[in-house]
Structure formats: structure tokens, C-alpha cells
Design a protein around this motif. Sequence first.
Motif, PDB file in Angstrom:
ATOM      1  N   ARG A 104       0.790  -1.226   0.002  1.00 42.78           N
ATOM      2  CA  ARG A 104       0.085  -0.008   0.083  1.00 42.78           C
ATOM      3  C   ARG A 104       0.851   1.247   0.026  1.00 42.78           C
ATOM      4  N   GLY A 105       1.723   1.162  -0.691  1.00 40.82           N
ATOM      5  CA  GLY A 105       2.872   2.399  -0.866  1.00 40.82           C
ATOM      6  C   GLY A 105       3.522   2.607   0.074  1.00 40.82           C
ATOM      7  N   LEU A 106       4.009   1.688   1.139  1.00 40.40           N
ATOM      8  CA  LEU A 106       5.018   1.808   2.248  1.00 40.40           C
ATOM      9  C   LEU A 106       5.783   0.732   2.061  1.00 40.40           C
ATOM     10  N   GLN A 107       7.186   1.069   2.223  1.00 40.44           N
ATOM     11  CA  GLN A 107       8.254   0.192   2.393  1.00 40.44           C
ATOM     12  C   GLN A 107       9.529   0.848   2.864  1.00 40.44           C
ATOM     13  N   ASP A 108      10.503   0.063   3.227  1.00 35.13           N
ATOM     14  CA  ASP A 108      11.799   0.458   3.576  1.00 35.13           C
ATOM     15  C   ASP A 108      11.784   0.515   5.192  1.00 35.13           C
ATOM     16  N   PHE A 109      12.916   0.388   5.888  1.00 33.79           N
ATOM     17  CA  PHE A 109      13.210   0.658   7.135  1.00 33.79           C
ATOM     18  C   PHE A 109      12.074  -0.072   8.213  1.00 33.79           C
ATOM     19  N   ASP A 122      15.424  -7.822   8.919  1.00 36.38           N
ATOM     20  CA  ASP A 122      15.791  -6.617   9.040  1.00 36.38           C
ATOM     21  C   ASP A 122      16.942  -6.099   8.371  1.00 36.38           C
ATOM     22  N   PHE A 123      17.346  -6.684   7.161  1.00 39.44           N
ATOM     23  CA  PHE A 123      18.458  -6.372   6.513  1.00 39.44           C
ATOM     24  C   PHE A 123      18.332  -5.078   5.802  1.00 39.44           C
ATOM     25  N   GLN A 124      19.231  -4.190   5.899  1.00 37.79           N
ATOM     26  CA  GLN A 124      19.177  -2.836   5.235  1.00 37.79           C
ATOM     27  C   GLN A 124      20.536  -2.275   4.799  1.00 37.79           C
ATOM     28  N   VAL A 125      20.790  -2.083   3.716  1.00 38.69           N
ATOM     29  CA  VAL A 125      21.932  -1.349   3.163  1.00 38.69           C
ATOM     30  C   VAL A 125      21.691  -0.186   2.594  1.00 38.69           C
ATOM     31  N   SER A 126      22.133   0.987   2.664  1.00 37.50           N
ATOM     32  CA  SER A 126      21.719   2.029   1.791  1.00 37.50           C
ATOM     33  C   SER A 126      22.526   2.179   0.634  1.00 37.50           C
ATOM     34  N   GLY A 127      21.930   2.613  -0.254  1.00 36.94           N
ATOM     35  CA  GLY A 127      22.412   2.828  -1.785  1.00 36.94           C
ATOM     36  C   GLY A 127      21.282   3.381  -2.584  1.00 36.94           C
ATOM     37  N   HIS A 128      21.397   3.175  -3.848  1.00 43.68           N
ATOM     38  CA  HIS A 128      20.402   3.558  -5.050  1.00 43.68           C
ATOM     39  C   HIS A 128      19.056   2.612  -5.162  1.00 43.68           C
ATOM     40  N   GLY A 129      18.913   1.651  -4.219  1.00 45.37           N
ATOM     41  CA  GLY A 129      17.964   0.837  -4.313  1.00 45.37           C
ATOM     42  C   GLY A 129      17.059   0.845  -2.983  1.00 45.37           C
ATOM     43  N   ALA A 130      16.347  -0.090  -2.850  1.00 47.15           N
ATOM     44  CA  ALA A 130      15.455  -0.098  -1.478  1.00 47.15           C
ATOM     45  C   ALA A 130      16.080  -0.310  -0.328  1.00 47.15           C
TER      46      ALA A 130
END
Length: 713
Positions: A104-109, A122-130
Motif C-alpha cells: 500500500r505504498g509503504l516500504q523501507d526501514f 531486518d537487513f538494510q544497506v543504503s544505496g540507490h535501491g530499496a
Amino acid sequence: MSRPCSRVCLALGAMLLLLVRAAAQESGSRAAPPAETEVGLDTLSVTATKTAVPAIDALSGTSVVTGAQIDRLQPARLSEVLRDVPGVTMQESRNDPAQAINIRGLQDFGRVNVLIDGARQDFQVSGHGANGVFYLDPELVGGVDITRGPTATIYGSGAIGGVAAFRTRSIDDILAPGDSAGFVQKQGFGTNGQRFVNSSALGARIGTAADLFGQFVFRNTAPYRDGLGTLVPDTGSELGAGLAKLTVRPADGHEIRATALLQRFDFANGGGTGAGARFANAVQADTYTLGYRFTRPDVPLIDLSLDGYATTTRDALTFLRDSPRGLYDRLGTRAGDRLTYDIGTAGFDVHNTARFDTGPVSHALTAGGDAVDDHVRTDDRAGGFGAAFTPSGRRSLAGVFIQDEIRAAPWLRVIGALRYDSYRLAGGAYHADGDRISPKITVGVSPLAGLEIYGTYAEGYRAPTVTETLVQGIHPFPAFTILPNTALRPEVAHSVEGGVNLRADAVLVAEDAVRAKLAVFDNAVDAFIDMQAVGPTYYVPAIPGIPPSLCARRPGRFPCVIPVQSYQYRNITQADLSGVELEGSYDWGRGFVSLAPTHIDGRDRSTRETLLTVPPDRISTSVGLRFLAERLTVGTRLTLVDARTGLPAGAARRIAKAYGLVDLFATYDIDSRLKADFIVQNAFDKRYRPYLDAFASPGLVAKAALSLAFATR
């Protein structure tokens, strides 16, 4: 013969050969079990309330994808499956097997709580993607249970977008009731990069006291060509995965479960856009769970579950070569230098459901709690950008809840719940914490048999993550600054949803079934966290490697001619997301049809600009026919996606064109042990790029698989 035509003809020719063989054996072969119904809404779901009910009866936007549906599509990525689920999209970079779920339009973090056998991812790496991905091969998945919206926050803190719960395969996926041991061996081949996949699963039941299950998966893919025949580099990968499960029942009603899932992905890429420095990636994604459950019909006050888990995702990157700009070389980075992202998640979930009556009113009272700890460790010896944009730190989340599902009359259901959330965040010398109570109330009314109308108000709470709070560094090129923000406040979602559930049998013929769910929602997120431009405009060098500090003395003069602003994660006043979604199916025994349209609108209330994570409108539909005593199913799937335009000026590169896809599939139970699956994806070889994806997706892909099953009683 053209390349697309030759592939389609090969696939259709193979289907024809099987049809001829089937016709020849029709009178003498042993009949296979009837095909599984396509009415997935009849499958049990637990993500809405933690109590098992068919998805069609859930008073929420809840969908289930069955194992049979997954097998039919032979997906190499989960996005190929979830495009049939309303309100759900996936963002991916085709040069990395990781994927992100958008609800519903929400993602990330962590706005969507992704679970694998109950363990948070909960894996997360900042970059140009999600900013928030997970690794899971579809061949390991036995089913998917999704609930959309913050009504599902009882499944963990932060899930203001919803919950996507993936169940890995188990002994019930390979053995029928009454079987004691067996195996399923599957091998698949494909064109356009889909080289080979092998799945070996075996299991044994030791009476009713214990079950043992194991699975090994190997997948090898190569770079593919898009619909124009252009080779898309670095889109191949190799996977080796192992899954083991043990279930022990020491006494009546008691069950102990243990699971170990290990996945190893190897691939190389040049970043989320393919234009950055090139690294070799070795991803180890491990999930371990241990659970206990007690439930017995004669003890209605106790239905107890205790589950603990540990998840580790480690991406070890080895620097191969620099981008054409040579930025990493100028920083002294050399081939073989290492960058490692290591994110560990440990948590538990405990809850009990007591079922009882007070006069004419029935109750299912569920109380429980959960906690999770995320530990982010970044070791960067390859340029320093990774450590700057994915900083090390720790975040702990905890919550307790109570929920009462009330059946006040045959036509009236009420669900009321309260959840208390708290969090702690630490990184370096910084520490923060917070807490909140979030309510939920749902009322369902059934004016007619098979028809139920419901309304829900629910709130959700999401704490800032380590990266959103502590990210700090210089973007490689152009060299603008990204600033930390220790003043970030948690997000609070206020969601209103109305829906209709429809269940009808024997509508046109005796064996048919109609299932449909319609939902209309409005989700207002206070203090929504988004990356924003801040501060005055300044100039940075147009040539990589020149120190940005030089431009403080030469603003606007060569080489300091690129105007930029700094960026920072900030709380915007409010994000408004609203939409409508429909999921419907009709199965008449000899065939089925399904339909899943979605419309979502999401905007920053203060600026009225469209939020970047809001996907375009989409319609998915499938039609299938069954032949030969339901041993053969053939059909097609159509996906129509609208263009995404009207984005803020700075996001013009994100604009995506409309496209339509046609898939053709066939599944044939040759006999009780041997099954063949065929699928032609993107049958008209269209070139398209899903919204937010960095690369065009594959052109025409033809795949075939054979599965051999054997079981003993």
C-alpha cells in the motif's frame, strides 16, 4: 525463425507432446489426485489476528499464496509470484537477488514486517535501491500469508504498512496424510539466463511423535537479455541453500519445532544502477527458529505459542574494479579490498489465546508480547562510503498486546486490541528511546449468508532506524553531504479501512466457488520519515576526486559548477496514502479465473507531491482450464501496469512507462509420481522496467521442470 518465435514454439511443442502422451495413456494410467483449488482465499491465515481463519473471513486486507500457485509459476524471484496479490509490489535490482516488499505504498526501514518462519528480516544497506531487503529463494517457499495495513502490528513493532509472512516448505508439502517417508526431486531448465534449478526434498514421520524434513536447493542463472535483445550485465547469480526442520510431539497437544535455513548467494555487480564500482558479493543469509506450542480441544483456555529466532545476513563485498570516474582508485582502494555488512536480528514472540463464552457472546482473547534486537556492523576497508551510509549501531524493539475477538451474534463480529511499543536506539555516543500505545477496533456485520461488511480503525508505531538517525557522509559523485538527524521522531500511522468479503458456492454449477475481497483504505502517517534536501545551495566539483572543500573558495567557477544541497532524513508533517484493492476468484472445477486490481495514491500533505514509494495502478488476472480428469491445467496470466508520472522534479529519472505482460503456463500430472510444469513469461518479448527498478526486466523466458515424487506408508 525469430528468437522470440523459436522459444515460444519450443515451449508449445513440448506442451503438445505431453498432451499427445496424455491422450494415449488416458484409459490405462492411474488417476492422480484432483488439482488443488485455485481459491487461495479459503486457505488459513494468521497474520491478521494470530488466530487461524480462512483469508476470506479475515476482517482485513489479507491474502494467501499457496504452494501450488508458486509451483505453477516456477518463479526465479518472489516478485513473479506477488504481482498477483493486490496492494503488494516489489522493488528489486536485477543484479542482486535481494528484494523489497511494498504494501500500500509503504516500504523501507521495517514499515513492512517481513517474516520467514516467524523470524524478522531486518537487513538494510543504503544505496540507490530499496532501504530494507531480504534474501529468500522461491523454491524454498511453501506459502505466503500477507495482511495489508497497520491492523497487523500485533505481528511486531513498526509494521505500519503490513506483514508478509513466508512459510518455508515442510513435510506436509511432500507427504500426504498417512505417508511415513518420501522425497520429491525437481529439476528445471530455462532460456534467457534461467540456466538450471535443482530442489531435493525428503522427509520422514516417526509415527505421530516426530517429523524430520530436509531440502537442498541449487540455482544458477546467467545475465539475461531484455525485450530489445540487449544483454543486461551482472544479472546472473548462483545459490546454494539448505533447509532442515524437526518437529517433536512429546505428549498430546505439545509440539516443539526447530528450523535451520542457510542460503549462500554469489554474484558480482556495479551497484544499484550498474554504473558504480564493481564488487563481488558473497551473501550468507541464515535463519534459525525454535518454537513450542500447546493446544488441545479439551483445554480451550490455553492455545500457547512461544517462538525464538536468530537471523544473520552478511554481505561480504570484494572490490574488483573502479567505475569509469575512478573515484575509488583516487581514494586508494585496490582490487581485493573488503567491505562487509553484517546485520544480526534476534527476537522472540509469545502469545496465548483463551476461548470462552460469556452468555451468548463467544471470545477469543489473545495476549502476548514480542521483542527484537537489531545489531548493525559495517566494516569498510574499500573507500569508506559503505560505513558512512550504513552506520554501525543497535536498535531494540519490544511490545505487548491484548486482543479480543468477539462473536456477539451469528451476524456480528467485533475485534478490539491495544498494543504497547517501546524502542531503544544507540550508536556511538548517541542514545534515544520512546514508547506509545496503539489501538485497533474492527466491526464486521453479515447481513446475508456469505456476505460480510467490515470497518476498521487501527494505529501503528515505527521507531527510526540506526541508518535514518546516524547516516553521515559525502555522496561519491556529485559530492553532496548527507547529514545525520538525532532529532527524528517515530512515525505514527492512523488507518481507516472498510471492506466487503464475499463467499458463495454452487452459483452456476454444483462444484463452483466464488470468493472476493474488496477493501478501501486511508492511512495517514504522522511524522513520516523521508530523505529531504536541506540548507542552502552550494557548488561541488564536476570532476570526481577533486576535494569539495576547494569549492568554498571558487563557488560557481570551474570546476566547481554543480549546484547541490545537503540531504537528511526528516519528519514531514504527514503522509496520506489511500486506495482501493480487489481480490476475486471463480473456480468451477474445470477451470478458474482470478482478478486483482489495485489503485493507490500517496502524497506529502504539506506539498501535495507524490511519494516516491507509491506504485502505479495495476491489474493482474489469470485464466486456467483443466483437462484429463484435472491432471492437466493450462492457462494464461495477464498483468497490466500503468505509467508512473507526476513525480517531483528531482525524481524525473524514476518515471516509468506503462506496460502489459502475457504469461502462458501448463501443469501436467503425468502419473501419481511424475509432474511436468511449463511456463512462458513475457510471451510477446516486451521491453519494460518496473517502477523503481534500476534495470529493464527480462524479455521472453521459457522454463520447464520435472518433479518426481515417491512415498511409502
